[in-house]
Write a protein that holds these residues in place. Structure first.
Motif, PDB file in Angstrom:
ATOM      1  N   UNK A   1      44.702  74.089 161.663  1.00  0.00           N
ATOM      2  CA  UNK A   1      43.410  74.611 161.192  1.00  0.00           C
ATOM      3  C   UNK A   1      43.184  74.312 159.712  1.00  0.00           C
ATOM      4  N   UNK A   2      44.248  74.368 158.919  1.00  0.00           N
ATOM      5  CA  UNK A   2      44.079  74.206 157.470  1.00  0.00           C
ATOM      6  C   UNK A   2      44.363  72.788 156.981  1.00  0.00           C
ATOM      7  N   UNK A   3      45.018  71.976 157.813  1.00  0.00           N
ATOM      8  CA  UNK A   3      45.391  70.629 157.371  1.00  0.00           C
ATOM      9  C   UNK A   3      44.219  69.807 156.832  1.00  0.00           C
ATOM     10  N   UNK A   4      43.016  69.856 157.465  1.00  0.00           N
ATOM     11  CA  UNK A   4      41.900  69.057 156.940  1.00  0.00           C
ATOM     12  C   UNK A   4      41.401  69.540 155.570  1.00  0.00           C
ATOM     13  N   UNK A   5      41.826  70.736 155.153  1.00  0.00           N
ATOM     14  CA  UNK A   5      41.304  71.332 153.922  1.00  0.00           C
ATOM     15  C   UNK A   5      42.243  71.208 152.730  1.00  0.00           C
ATOM     16  N   UNK A   6      43.484  70.788 152.958  1.00  0.00           N
ATOM     17  CA  UNK A   6      44.438  70.752 151.846  1.00  0.00           C
ATOM     18  C   UNK A   6      44.015  69.715 150.807  1.00  0.00           C
ATOM     19  N   UNK A   7      44.106  70.118 149.558  1.00  0.00           N
ATOM     20  CA  UNK A   7      43.775  69.224 148.458  1.00  0.00           C
ATOM     21  C   UNK A   7      42.293  69.048 148.199  1.00  0.00           C
ATOM     22  N   UNK A   8      41.436  69.718 148.984  1.00  0.00           N
ATOM     23  CA  UNK A   8      39.980  69.572 148.830  1.00  0.00           C
ATOM     24  C   UNK A   8      39.416  70.813 148.144  1.00  0.00           C
ATOM     25  N   UNK A   9      38.560  70.591 147.149  1.00  0.00           N
ATOM     26  CA  UNK A   9      37.893  71.697 146.459  1.00  0.00           C
ATOM     27  C   UNK A   9      36.394  71.576 146.685  1.00  0.00           C
ATOM     28  N   UNK A  10      35.810  72.585 147.321  1.00  0.00           N
ATOM     29  CA  UNK A  10      34.369  72.604 147.547  1.00  0.00           C
ATOM     30  C   UNK A  10      33.767  73.682 146.652  1.00  0.00           C
ATOM     31  N   UNK A  11      33.049  73.268 145.624  1.00  0.00           N
ATOM     32  CA  UNK A  11      32.426  74.237 144.721  1.00  0.00           C
ATOM     33  C   UNK A  11      30.997  74.501 145.169  1.00  0.00           C
ATOM     34  N   UNK A  12      30.482  75.659 144.814  1.00  0.00           N
ATOM     35  CA  UNK A  12      29.137  76.037 145.241  1.00  0.00           C
ATOM     36  C   UNK A  12      28.443  76.811 144.132  1.00  0.00           C
ATOM     37  N   UNK A  13      27.117  76.761 144.150  1.00  0.00           N
ATOM     38  CA  UNK A  13      26.305  77.425 143.125  1.00  0.00           C
ATOM     39  C   UNK A  13      25.733  78.741 143.651  1.00  0.00           C
ATOM     40  N   UNK A  14      25.797  79.782 142.823  1.00  0.00           N
ATOM     41  CA  UNK A  14      25.148  81.056 143.162  1.00  0.00           C
ATOM     42  C   UNK A  14      23.871  81.265 142.355  1.00  0.00           C
ATOM     43  N   UNK A  15      23.367  80.185 141.769  1.00  0.00           N
ATOM     44  CA  UNK A  15      22.214  80.290 140.870  1.00  0.00           C
ATOM     45  C   UNK A  15      20.979  80.852 141.559  1.00  0.00           C
ATOM     46  N   UNK A  16      20.759  80.469 142.813  1.00  0.00           N
ATOM     47  CA  UNK A  16      19.534  80.892 143.504  1.00  0.00           C
ATOM     48  C   UNK A  16      19.477  82.411 143.670  1.00  0.00           C
ATOM     49  N   UNK A  17      20.576  83.000 144.122  1.00  0.00           N
ATOM     50  CA  UNK A  17      20.602  84.452 144.307  1.00  0.00           C
ATOM     51  C   UNK A  17      20.436  85.185 142.984  1.00  0.00           C
ATOM     52  N   UNK A  18      21.046  84.644 141.930  1.00  0.00           N
ATOM     53  CA  UNK A  18      20.898  85.260 140.609  1.00  0.00           C
ATOM     54  C   UNK A  18      19.455  85.150 140.116  1.00  0.00           C
ATOM     55  N   UNK A  19      18.878  83.970 140.297  1.00  0.00           N
ATOM     56  CA  UNK A  19      17.549  83.696 139.734  1.00  0.00           C
ATOM     57  C   UNK A  19      16.443  84.422 140.504  1.00  0.00           C
ATOM     58  N   UNK A  20      16.487  84.360 141.830  1.00  0.00           N
ATOM     59  CA  UNK A  20      15.402  84.945 142.624  1.00  0.00           C
ATOM     60  C   UNK A  20      15.555  86.445 142.839  1.00  0.00           C
ATOM     61  N   UNK A  21      16.798  86.918 142.943  1.00  0.00           N
ATOM     62  CA  UNK A  21      17.026  88.312 143.330  1.00  0.00           C
ATOM     63  C   UNK A  21      17.722  89.147 142.267  1.00  0.00           C
ATOM     64  N   UNK A  22      18.105  88.523 141.143  1.00  0.00           N
ATOM     65  CA  UNK A  22      18.799  89.278 140.102  1.00  0.00           C
ATOM     66  C   UNK A  22      20.189  89.718 140.511  1.00  0.00           C
ATOM     67  N   UNK A  23      20.802  88.965 141.403  1.00  0.00           N
ATOM     68  CA  UNK A  23      22.144  89.309 141.906  1.00  0.00           C
ATOM     69  C   UNK A  23      23.195  89.016 140.844  1.00  0.00           C
ATOM     70  N   UNK A  24      24.120  89.949 140.649  1.00  0.00           N
ATOM     71  CA  UNK A  24      25.180  89.777 139.652  1.00  0.00           C
ATOM     72  C   UNK A  24      26.525  90.117 140.287  1.00  0.00           C
ATOM     73  N   UNK A  25      27.229  89.127 140.825  1.00  0.00           N
ATOM     74  CA  UNK A  25      28.490  89.421 141.499  1.00  0.00           C
ATOM     75  C   UNK A  25      29.636  89.701 140.530  1.00  0.00           C
ATOM     76  N   UNK A  26      30.621  90.433 141.016  1.00  0.00           N
ATOM     77  CA  UNK A  26      31.860  90.654 140.268  1.00  0.00           C
ATOM     78  C   UNK A  26      32.624  89.334 140.116  1.00  0.00           C
ATOM     79  N   UNK A  27      33.553  89.319 139.187  1.00  0.00           N
ATOM     80  CA  UNK A  27      34.363  88.122 138.973  1.00  0.00           C
ATOM     81  C   UNK A  27      35.356  87.953 140.108  1.00  0.00           C
ATOM     82  N   UNK A  28      35.860  86.728 140.259  1.00  0.00           N
ATOM     83  CA  UNK A  28      36.915  86.455 141.236  1.00  0.00           C
ATOM     84  C   UNK A  28      38.123  87.347 141.005  1.00  0.00           C
TER      85      UNK A  28
END
Length: 345
Positions: free
Chosen positions: A300-327
């Motif tokens: 299940x995890x073999x295809x994911x090793x060594x891969x980093x998929x980053x994502x943006x939370x800008x839309x939720x912050x900008x449209x809804x004022x969402x402010x998530x806690x830190x990792x």
């Protein structure tokens, strides 16, 4: 935000789930009436115990209804008298599930049953809990993923992620074709962390449990986006009431992707002796790939090793004022709750 002055009622499906429990907590605190669906009413006391752990002291505005994602008729009673629906429920594939359809058909049908019942009942807006897996799989982007991205369905995408992608697309198509005035917003959470309420929690929390308990002897080179469950619930409520959220998807991710090593380092840096069993070694990628030939978990995890998929939370912050806690806050809240509830021996 609407509050107790109008006592709008919200159906939260899959009421015993981790995200659902926190959605119920957030809605009750905001003054809404909540109807929680469960597959069996025998689970109501169990759900109440989790909600108490989450800080709910009164159940005056909470009711329960029995409904099953594979029973279309059960949802007509469930949505009755509800202004909104937060649809977090997802069918658990049969343990004998082998084909893609074993995953996809129950997921897609379950979403459509809820939407059809909601539309007939005159529900104003449905907020669907989809998944990060409906956004980022099947491709490898160097730029951060956004809500404009969709998983590309191919044989590298595991059946569960395919089912989430197909069922979300089915939801958008239903609202376009049959929704009439009913609105839809979608939340796509990354790996969900945060304070556990019982021994029934998100699968994303398993690695932290395994690190603290010494089950994980070394860290695989896996990286994921994460988000605190309390912020996922907050985003659902914002997506439910904000006019700007109608017809929109929102990625629920706190920040940069974290590796297993990053998580281990946070635990050791902050928990002292309680983190004594947290691994310091790293598993080589080749070991995972060879192990995948013989072990389903590795596969299940073999295809994911060594891969980093980053994502943006800008839309939720900008449209809804969402402010998530830190990792880091999400990781420590998870670990401390596992320790405080005695789930880590």
């Amino acid at each position: 935000m609407e509050n107790s002055s109008n006592q709008a009622q919200v159906l939260v499906t899959g009421g015993s789930g981790f995200i659902a429990s926190y959605c119920i907590i957030a809605l009750l605190k905001a003054g809404f009436k909540v109807k929680a669906s469960v597959r069996s009413l025998k689970r109501t006391e169990e759900v109440k115990a989790m909600l108490r752990q989450g800080g709910v002291n009164s159940f005056e505005s909470l009711s329960f209804v029995e409904a099953d994602l594979q029973d279309a008729a059960s949802w007509h009673n469930a949505v009755k008298d509800c202004t909104y629906v937060i649809h977090t429920a997802s069918p658990t594939p049969n343990t004998a599930a082998k084909t893609l359809d074993d995953f996809v058909v129950p997921a897609r049908n379950g979403v459509l049953y809820v939407l059809e019942a909601a539309q007939k009942a005159g529900v104003k807006r449905v907020v669907l809990t989809s998944a990060f897996g409906a956004v980022v799989m099947g491709t490898n982007k160097t730029a951060p993923y956004t809500e404009e991205d969709w998983t590309v369905l191919n044989n590298t995408v595991p059946p569960y992620q395919q089912s989430k992608s197909i069922s979300e697309r089915a939801a958008w198509e239903f609202v376009r074709s049959h929704g009439n005035r009913m609105e839809l917003a979608v939340v796509n959470p990354a790996g969900v962390l945060g304070p556990v309420l019982s021994n029934d929690y998100s699968h994303s929390i398993q690695p932290i449990f395994q690190m603290l308990s010494g089950v994980m002897k070394a860290c695989p080179k896996l990286s994921f986006g994460y988000v605190d469950v309390r912020d996922v619930a907050d985003l659902h409520v914002k997506a439910m009431v904000s006019p700007a959220a109608n017809g929109q998807r929102f990625l629920a991710v706190a920040g940069k992707s974290m590796s297993m090593v990053d998580i281990a380092n946070i635990l050791r840096r902050n928990l002292g002796e309680k983190a004594a069993k947290v691994p310091t070694k790293v598993v080589p990628n080749w070991f995972i790939r060879v192990g995948a030939l013989f072990n389903k978990q590795f596969a299940l995890v073999a295809p994911l090793v060594g891969i980093v998929k980053s994502a943006s939370n800008d839309k939720a912050k900008r449209l809804l004022g969402w402010q998530p806690r830190s990792n880091e806050e999400a990781v420590l809240a998870t670990a401390n709750s596992l320790l405080d509830l005695g789930l880590v021996k």
